[in-house]
Design a protein around this motif. Structure first.
Motif, PDB file in Angstrom:
ATOM      1  N   VAL A 133       0.847  -1.189   0.000  1.00 40.62           N
ATOM      2  CA  VAL A 133       0.000   0.000   0.000  1.00 40.62           C
ATOM      3  C   VAL A 133       0.887   1.245   0.000  1.00 40.62           C
ATOM      4  O   VAL A 133       1.669   1.450   0.933  1.00 40.62           O
ATOM      5  CB  VAL A 133      -0.876   0.063   1.282  1.00 40.62           C
ATOM      6  CG1 VAL A 133      -1.919   1.167   1.145  1.00 40.62           C
ATOM      7  CG2 VAL A 133      -1.511  -1.260   1.601  1.00 40.62           C
TER       8      VAL A 133
ATOM      9  N   ILE B  29      -3.304   6.958  -4.392  1.00 40.90           N
ATOM     10  CA  ILE B  29      -3.991   6.138  -5.405  1.00 40.90           C
ATOM     11  C   ILE B  29      -3.285   6.166  -6.766  1.00 40.90           C
ATOM     12  O   ILE B  29      -3.612   5.399  -7.654  1.00 40.90           O
ATOM     13  CB  ILE B  29      -5.478   6.539  -5.585  1.00 40.90           C
ATOM     14  CG1 ILE B  29      -5.592   8.048  -5.780  1.00 40.90           C
ATOM     15  CG2 ILE B  29      -6.345   6.073  -4.424  1.00 40.90           C
ATOM     16  CD1 ILE B  29      -6.942   8.477  -6.316  1.00 40.90           C
TER      17      ILE B  29
ATOM     18  N   TRP C 293      -0.095   5.535  -7.291  1.00 42.33           N
ATOM     19  CA  TRP C 293       1.162   4.778  -7.215  1.00 42.33           C
ATOM     20  C   TRP C 293       0.839   3.406  -6.650  1.00 42.33           C
ATOM     21  O   TRP C 293       0.063   3.288  -5.703  1.00 42.33           O
ATOM     22  CB  TRP C 293       2.140   5.523  -6.295  1.00 42.33           C
ATOM     23  CG  TRP C 293       3.536   4.974  -6.300  1.00 42.33           C
ATOM     24  CD1 TRP C 293       4.058   4.094  -5.407  1.00 42.33           C
ATOM     25  CD2 TRP C 293       4.586   5.260  -7.224  1.00 42.33           C
ATOM     26  NE1 TRP C 293       5.359   3.815  -5.712  1.00 42.33           N
ATOM     27  CE2 TRP C 293       5.713   4.519  -6.829  1.00 42.33           C
ATOM     28  CE3 TRP C 293       4.680   6.062  -8.367  1.00 42.33           C
ATOM     29  CZ2 TRP C 293       6.932   4.559  -7.523  1.00 42.33           C
ATOM     30  CZ3 TRP C 293       5.894   6.108  -9.058  1.00 42.33           C
ATOM     31  CH2 TRP C 293       6.993   5.373  -8.633  1.00 42.33           C
ATOM     32  N   THR C 294       1.420   2.348  -7.201  1.00 47.43           N
ATOM     33  CA  THR C 294       1.082   1.006  -6.701  1.00 47.43           C
ATOM     34  C   THR C 294       2.334   0.294  -6.209  1.00 47.43           C
ATOM     35  O   THR C 294       3.454   0.704  -6.512  1.00 47.43           O
ATOM     36  CB  THR C 294       0.458   0.131  -7.807  1.00 47.43           C
ATOM     37  OG1 THR C 294       1.503  -0.202  -8.732  1.00 47.43           O
ATOM     38  CG2 THR C 294      -0.676   0.842  -8.525  1.00 47.43           C
TER      39      THR C 294
ATOM     40  N   ASP D 229       4.723  -0.509  -8.988  1.00 48.07           N
ATOM     41  CA  ASP D 229       5.659   0.588  -9.307  1.00 48.07           C
ATOM     42  C   ASP D 229       6.835   0.554  -8.333  1.00 48.07           C
ATOM     43  O   ASP D 229       7.995   0.702  -8.721  1.00 48.07           O
ATOM     44  CB  ASP D 229       4.964   1.956  -9.170  1.00 48.07           C
ATOM     45  CG  ASP D 229       3.778   2.116 -10.110  1.00 48.07           C
ATOM     46  OD1 ASP D 229       3.878   1.643 -11.248  1.00 48.07           O
ATOM     47  OD2 ASP D 229       2.760   2.699  -9.683  1.00 48.07           O
TER      48      ASP D 229
ATOM     49  N   ASN E 258      -1.749 -10.226  -4.935  1.00 45.21           N
ATOM     50  CA  ASN E 258      -0.717  -9.179  -5.070  1.00 45.21           C
ATOM     51  C   ASN E 258       0.493  -9.733  -5.826  1.00 45.21           C
ATOM     52  O   ASN E 258       1.047  -9.077  -6.712  1.00 45.21           O
ATOM     53  CB  ASN E 258      -0.229  -8.692  -3.697  1.00 45.21           C
ATOM     54  CG  ASN E 258      -1.277  -7.993  -2.861  1.00 45.21           C
ATOM     55  OD1 ASN E 258      -1.202  -8.004  -1.635  1.00 45.21           O
ATOM     56  ND2 ASN E 258      -2.257  -7.382  -3.504  1.00 45.21           N
TER      57      ASN E 258
ATOM     58  N   GLU F 166      -0.228 -10.219  -9.488  1.00 48.39           N
ATOM     59  CA  GLU F 166      -0.270  -8.922 -10.181  1.00 48.39           C
ATOM     60  C   GLU F 166       1.155  -8.435 -10.468  1.00 48.39           C
ATOM     61  O   GLU F 166       1.450  -7.930 -11.544  1.00 48.39           O
ATOM     62  CB  GLU F 166      -1.007  -7.911  -9.311  1.00 48.39           C
ATOM     63  CG  GLU F 166      -1.390  -6.658 -10.068  1.00 48.39           C
ATOM     64  CD  GLU F 166      -2.173  -5.682  -9.209  1.00 48.39           C
ATOM     65  OE1 GLU F 166      -2.903  -6.113  -8.304  1.00 48.39           O
ATOM     66  OE2 GLU F 166      -2.032  -4.468  -9.465  1.00 48.39           O
TER      67      GLU F 166
ATOM     68  N   PHE G 177      -8.102   0.645   0.711  1.00 43.13           N
ATOM     69  CA  PHE G 177      -7.301  -0.439   0.129  1.00 43.13           C
ATOM     70  C   PHE G 177      -7.536  -1.707   0.941  1.00 43.13           C
ATOM     71  O   PHE G 177      -7.476  -1.684   2.166  1.00 43.13           O
ATOM     72  CB  PHE G 177      -5.809  -0.082   0.163  1.00 43.13           C
ATOM     73  CG  PHE G 177      -4.943  -1.071  -0.571  1.00 43.13           C
ATOM     74  CD1 PHE G 177      -4.589  -0.848  -1.887  1.00 43.13           C
ATOM     75  CD2 PHE G 177      -4.500  -2.220   0.055  1.00 43.13           C
ATOM     76  CE1 PHE G 177      -3.791  -1.770  -2.568  1.00 43.13           C
ATOM     77  CE2 PHE G 177      -3.715  -3.151  -0.616  1.00 43.13           C
ATOM     78  CZ  PHE G 177      -3.356  -2.914  -1.930  1.00 43.13           C
TER      79      PHE G 177
END
Ligand SMILES: NC(=O)C1=CN([C@@H]2O[C@H](COP(=O)(O)OP(=O)(O)OC[C@H]3O[C@@H](n4cnc5c(N)ncnc54)[C@H](OP(=O)(O)O)[C@@H]3O)[C@@H](O)[C@H]2O)C=CC1
Length: 318
Positions: free
Chosen positions: A116, A148, A150-151, A154, A180, A183, A314
């Motif tokens: 997060v 929100i 940036w993940t 990244d 996660n 992804e 989140f």
């Protein structure tokens, strides 16, 4: 080989001591220096800290004292620290700051603490430990300020560079769910597999499904809160108490021995030197019968997770 002296080979070829000293939640920072120093004297070679624990300076001082006294060489220690959400956009700056606080040239393992990204905030000049612009406790409402744009994917891509630069020997993740990880794996620039996923694991939360997935991906599980964290009901569980009595050890050591037998890295924390010693020295190879009894606790008492920070909206763990 002694139960407490085992190493696991990571997917990048490095080796990691299976048993570590956890350092979260020791509110007496000065005590952390001594805990870490004494732990190394006892034989621990793996120390787990994080920027948000705000004890990297003290962990570093404990390590330095042990190195200066010739108890251990830096290369024989395995030091982990973690990137907090408010610095996910700034991982290079964050790891350099962590290294400076630790007094080290590199860490052995750098983890994304939670999947997060959080917005950074203004430094409070009155708080000397507020270098992360974050409150002391991760579950305080003011950290629920999700970034929100940036993940964690990244962020992970930037960690790959930190490893190339030699700031950390290995990179990994913490509190990542199977979704996660999937992804992350599908991003075209994803190249270096995380070596570990550090997650909550103990007899009331054995995480069988996540462990099976990580094993299949050659990602080592690191079990945090292996005793059920602070004020744990696990330590007074009647089944565990009776096994501990029979073996003449503490319930804590039954939990650690169970975790070691399951084959992952395990990170018990104590701020008391006698417990730090017993959690290292009084470990046993559990019999199949005792191992099964501990493994069955989840069926008997139901699953219980103890570390649940609020990062809403989140959804962690999904
Ligand atoms: N990646 C992440 O998000 C997280 C990582 N972690 C890591 O995992 C480590 C361990 O988890 P943590 O949540 O601290 O909890 P643990 O499950 O290690 O339990 C620590 C608690 O158990 C007590 N304890 C330790 N040994 C004994 C003993 N022999 N007998 C009785 N009580 C004992 C400690 O008290 P005392 O100190 O007074 O001895 C403390 O209250 C952390 O310190 C941290 O390094 C933890 C949580 C989240």
């Amino acid at each position: 080989m002694a139960v407490n002296d085992k190493y696991i080979t990571l997917n990048d070829g490095k080796i990691i001591p299976q048993l570590a000293l956890g350092t979260w939640n020791n509110v007496d920072f000065e005590n952390t220096i001594n805990s870490v120093y004494e732990a190394i004297k006892i034989g621990y070679r793996h120390i787990d800290t994080a920027a948000i624990y705000k004890n990297e300076e003290e962990v570093g001082k404990g390590i330095k004292k042990a190195i200066d006294e010739g108890i251990v060489k830096r290369e024989d220690l395995f030091v982990t620290t973690k990137l907090w959400g408010t610095q996910q956009r700034l991982s290079q700056q964050a790891i350099k700051q962590s290294l400076e606080r630790l007094g080290l040239d590199y860490v052995d393992l750098y983890l994304i603490h939670w999947p997060v990204a959080l917005k950074s905030r203004t430094i409070d000049p009155s708080d000397p430990k507020n270098y992360l612009c974050i409150p002391m406790k991760p579950d305080e409402p003011s950290v629920r300020d999700i970034d929100i744009n940036w993940t964690f994917v990244d962020t992970y891509l930037t960690l790959q560079h930190l490893q190339k630069e030699g700031l950390t020997k290995s990179i990994g993740v913490s509190n990542f769910s199977i979704n996660n990880l999937k992804e992350l794996f599908k991003h075209p620039l994803f190249k270096v597999k995380p070596v570990v996923n550090q997650v909550e694991v103990h007899p009331l939360f054995p995480q069988d499904e996540l462990i099976e997935f990580c094993n299949s991906e050659n990602i080592v599980i690191e079990a945090y809160s292996p005793l059920g964290s602070t004020d744990s009901p696990i330590l007074t569980n009647e089944t565990l108490v009776s096994i501990a009595k029979k073996l003449n050890i503490d319930v804590a050591q039954v939990c650690i021995s169970w975790g070691l037998k399951r084959g992952y890295v395990i990170l018990p924390k104590s701020s008391k030197v006698d417990r730090i010693r017993r959690n290292f020295e009084d470990l046993v190879e559990l019999s199949e019968e005792d191992f099964k009894a501990v493994s069955n606790l989840k069926q008997q008492y139901g699953e219980k997770r103890f570390v649940i920070p609020d990062f809403s909206p989140f959804k962690v763990f999904e």
